[in-house]
Scaffold this active site. Structure first.
Site, PDB file in Angstrom:
ATOM      1  N   ASN A   1       0.798  -1.237   0.009  1.00  0.00           N
ATOM      2  CA  ASN A   1      -0.024  -0.126  -0.129  1.00  0.00           C
ATOM      3  C   ASN A   1       0.735   1.389   0.145  1.00  0.00           C
ATOM      4  OD1 ASN A   1       0.663  -1.329   2.658  1.00  0.00           O
ATOM      5  ND2 ASN A   1      -0.449   0.523   3.613  1.00  0.00           N
ATOM      6  N   HIS A   2       2.021   1.394   0.813  1.00  0.00           N
ATOM      7  CA  HIS A   2       2.848   2.504   0.852  1.00  0.00           C
ATOM      8  C   HIS A   2       3.579   2.885  -0.524  1.00  0.00           C
ATOM      9  CE1 HIS A   2       2.617   2.086   5.360  1.00  0.00           C
ATOM     10  NE2 HIS A   2       2.436   3.451   4.952  1.00  0.00           N
TER      11      HIS A   2
END
Ligand SMILES: [Fe+2]
Ligand SMILES: [Fe+2]
Length: 264
Positions: A70-71
């Protein structure tokens, strides 16, 4: 099928993660003699995302495939990075198929068994994304089933990761969790339809040993005490490099263990 030795490394966090990996890589390679090294790079640049420079750092120190999470999307240059750096994957189910880059790819290296690597995100306590279970089924249907498949399942909830592991068991050769940055002690071989899959709920992280999931611990404690803190920075050395080893043959996986190496 040629026996294949695979090392996977948990989320490399910030400059401490990079230093730790540079220091521990020779030991890791000596112990496991890997044919392939896969590292999760979603936190390598200041804890948030991956720059081109840091993706190249991973490739230069011996990583063959970079998975993310997600990052990845924390940096606005992610499309440029995924387009220009070879061997980097994004979580496939976080975006529609027609977006740039992919979360599934086959890799080849001279003298080595080819592998396929898939990168997916979970949905429990995570940003919205397409169903990882259905995405796996859909992508798997298009793959060459004679080539080992390794899956980085980037998710928060242990239940979702275990459910996914059993869903993919017998099809993937190895499924491992990333994202929580805390290693679980459940690396084992699970069997479905007579085929073996290495599974571990979370392989952990590569970064500050005494930080809080990679971040400077005082910053995080301040945030819990007062609701506000300075910007997150990586905790200091000593560092730990955590991950897992998979030995793969024609039956799927035959051996697995988790590991942790320290850098002082
Ligand atoms: Fe992470
Ligand atoms: Fe993550």
């Amino acid at each position: 099928m040629q026996e294949t030795r695979i090392v996977v490394l948990g989320d490399v966090f910030g400059d401490t993660g990079r230093k730790t990996l540079a220091k521990t890589m020779p030991e890791i390679v000596e112990k496991y003699q890997p044919d392939w090294i896969i590292a999760n790079g979603e936190n390598i640049s200041g804890g948030n995302g991956i720059s081109k420079k840091h993706a190249n750092f991973l490739l230069q120190i011996g990583v063959d495939v970079i998975t993310t999470g997600n990052h990845l999307f924390a940096r606005n240059d992610w499309q440029e990075v995924t387009a220009s750096v070879k061997n980097i994957l994004r979580p496939h189910n976080m975006l529609p198929d027609n977006f740039p880059s992919k979360g599934i790819k086959r890799f080849s290296k001279e003298g080595k068994q080819d592998i396929q690597v898939m990168n997916l995100c979970g949905r429990v306590f995570m940003e919205p994304c397409f169903c990882p279970f259905q995405t796996f089924d859909r992508l798997f249907a298009e793959l060459d089933s004679s080539v080992p498949l390794i899956v980085d399942f980037h998710a928060e909830a242990t239940s979702e990761k275990q459910a996914f592991g059993w869903h993919a068991a017998g099809r993937a050769s190895a499924v491992y969790g990333t994202h929580t940055h805390v290693q679980t002690s459940d690396a084992r071989i699970i069997t479905s339809n007579g085929r073996n899959t290495a599974f571990i709920t979370d392989i952990g992280m590569t970064g500050s040993r005494d930080g809080i999931i990679g971040v400077d611990r005082d910053t995080i404690i301040d945030r819990f005490l007062g609701g506000y803190s300075d910007r997150f920075t990586a905790g200091d050395l000593p560092g730990k490099a955590e991950g897992a080893f998979f030995l793969i043959d024609g039956s799927g996986a035959v051996q697995t263990e988790s590991f942790r190496f320290f850098a002082f």
